[in-house]
Motif scaffolding. Sequence first.
Motif, PDB file in Angstrom:
ATOM      1  N   GLY A  24      35.972  35.424  41.178  1.00 57.97           N
ATOM      2  CA  GLY A  24      37.431  35.614  41.540  1.00 57.97           C
ATOM      3  C   GLY A  24      38.350  35.527  40.564  1.00 57.97           C
ATOM      4  N   LEU A  25      39.708  35.894  40.558  1.00 56.64           N
ATOM      5  CA  LEU A  25      40.500  35.853  39.736  1.00 56.64           C
ATOM      6  C   LEU A  25      40.865  34.375  39.522  1.00 56.64           C
ATOM      7  CD1 LEU A  25      42.938  38.792  40.327  1.00 56.64           C
ATOM      8  CD2 LEU A  25      40.946  38.700  38.827  1.00 56.64           C
ATOM      9  N   ASP A  26      41.544  34.098  38.522  1.00 60.13           N
ATOM     10  CA  ASP A  26      42.130  32.677  38.058  1.00 60.13           C
ATOM     11  C   ASP A  26      43.237  32.347  39.316  1.00 60.13           C
ATOM     12  OD1 ASP A  26      43.232  34.663  36.246  1.00 60.13           O
ATOM     13  OD2 ASP A  26      44.827  33.160  36.378  1.00 60.13           O
ATOM     14  N   THR A  50      39.769  25.999  35.517  1.00 64.59           N
ATOM     15  CA  THR A  50      38.323  25.950  34.765  1.00 64.59           C
ATOM     16  C   THR A  50      38.429  26.869  33.445  1.00 64.59           C
ATOM     17  OG1 THR A  50      37.604  26.004  37.182  1.00 64.59           O
ATOM     18  CG2 THR A  50      35.833  26.315  35.428  1.00 64.59           C
ATOM     19  N   ILE A  51      37.873  26.337  32.495  1.00 65.24           N
ATOM     20  CA  ILE A  51      37.924  27.196  31.367  1.00 65.24           C
ATOM     21  C   ILE A  51      36.423  27.665  31.058  1.00 65.24           C
ATOM     22  CG2 ILE A  51      38.277  27.275  28.716  1.00 65.24           C
ATOM     23  CD1 ILE A  51      40.697  26.281  29.820  1.00 65.24           C
ATOM     24  N   PHE A  68      28.019  28.494  40.295  1.00 62.57           N
ATOM     25  CA  PHE A  68      28.509  28.672  38.915  1.00 62.57           C
ATOM     26  C   PHE A  68      30.002  29.103  39.091  1.00 62.57           C
ATOM     27  CE2 PHE A  68      24.075  29.509  38.707  1.00 62.57           C
ATOM     28  CZ  PHE A  68      23.735  29.049  37.575  1.00 62.57           C
ATOM     29  N   ASP A  69      30.960  28.393  38.980  1.00 60.93           N
ATOM     30  CA  ASP A  69      32.359  28.676  39.062  1.00 60.93           C
ATOM     31  C   ASP A  69      32.902  29.331  37.767  1.00 60.93           C
ATOM     32  OD1 ASP A  69      35.016  28.589  39.422  1.00 60.93           O
ATOM     33  OD2 ASP A  69      35.236  26.370  39.529  1.00 60.93           O
ATOM     34  N   MET A  70      33.006  30.648  37.996  1.00 64.55           N
ATOM     35  CA  MET A  70      33.345  31.326  36.889  1.00 64.55           C
ATOM     36  C   MET A  70      34.829  31.607  36.544  1.00 64.55           C
ATOM     37  SD  MET A  70      30.253  32.325  36.520  1.00 64.55           S
ATOM     38  CE  MET A  70      28.532  33.106  36.961  1.00 64.55           C
ATOM     39  N   SER A  71      35.156  31.312  35.647  1.00 61.11           N
ATOM     40  CA  SER A  71      36.493  31.511  35.266  1.00 61.11           C
ATOM     41  C   SER A  71      37.050  32.852  35.437  1.00 61.11           C
ATOM     42  CB  SER A  71      37.085  30.952  33.824  1.00 61.11           C
ATOM     43  OG  SER A  71      38.466  31.530  33.452  1.00 61.11           O
ATOM     44  N   ASP A  95      42.975  35.507  46.302  1.00 64.34           N
ATOM     45  CA  ASP A  95      44.337  34.957  46.804  1.00 64.34           C
ATOM     46  C   ASP A  95      44.984  36.054  47.528  1.00 64.34           C
ATOM     47  OD1 ASP A  95      46.890  34.204  47.153  1.00 64.34           O
ATOM     48  OD2 ASP A  95      47.222  33.370  45.052  1.00 64.34           O
ATOM     49  N   SER A  96      45.049  35.614  48.994  1.00 66.32           N
ATOM     50  CA  SER A  96      45.639  36.785  49.940  1.00 66.32           C
ATOM     51  C   SER A  96      47.205  36.813  49.926  1.00 66.32           C
ATOM     52  CB  SER A  96      45.337  36.296  51.353  1.00 66.32           C
ATOM     53  OG  SER A  96      44.019  35.610  51.468  1.00 66.32           O
TER      54      SER A  96
END
Length: 193
Positions: A24-26, A50-51, A68-71, A95-96
């Motif tokens: 998801g987006l930052d 998260t980088i 895996f938390d993808m930035s 992010d709604s």
Amino acid sequence: MGLLDKLSCLLGLKKKEVHVLCLGLDNSGKTTIINKLKPSNAQSQDIVPTIGFSIEKFKSSSLSFTVFDMSGQGRYRNLWEHYYKEGQAIIFVIDSSDRLRMVVAKEELDTLLNHPDIKHRRIPILFFANKMDLRDAVTSVKVSQLLCLENIKDKPWHICASDAIKGEGLQEGVDWLQEKTIQSDPGCEDMKR
Ligand code: G3D
Ligand code: MG
């Protein structure tokens, strides 16, 4: 699969190790969600942006998650794309309350869905329409319309409104994911026949 594994699979005792990709987006709330899903003694208090990506392991009632938390920052995409093959389930966080970047989130989702390592797999996708507590938040139905989720025909998907800070909506989502990943376990499927 060994006999013990088969038995525990039948009895639903074994914790299945599932690799979950969290995308998801930052700023959508990925790290906050993952932190809330972890057992309370493993939760970190300060959540830093998260980088690149981070890898976390934790257990829920019947799944052992490797997340895996993808930035969300696209410049790291080539880093996390390598993990797509290993992913057995996807959590996609939106992010709604960020109407402006909903289009960017859709582009990110479309890129993911068209990736060769994802495109032809029946991998379950759980969407969190997060930040539902904010005044500007749109409903999960609206989020699913804006992301055109009804076009996803070849993968099981589900959307939940969530408030990651209070932890609301997260359990419902994880329950769904748990059910879908257990259903798609070829070992357990063999046992049901
Ligand atoms: P990311 O990992 O997707 O980049 P984070 O996102 O988990 O770091 O969250 C980004 C910011 O959104 C954080 O605020 C976090 O507290 C907030 N946030 C996450 N989920 C929710 C939610 O459901 N509701 C509200 N109101 N805020 C949320 P800060 O201020 O630390 O940047
Ligand atoms: Mg993060």
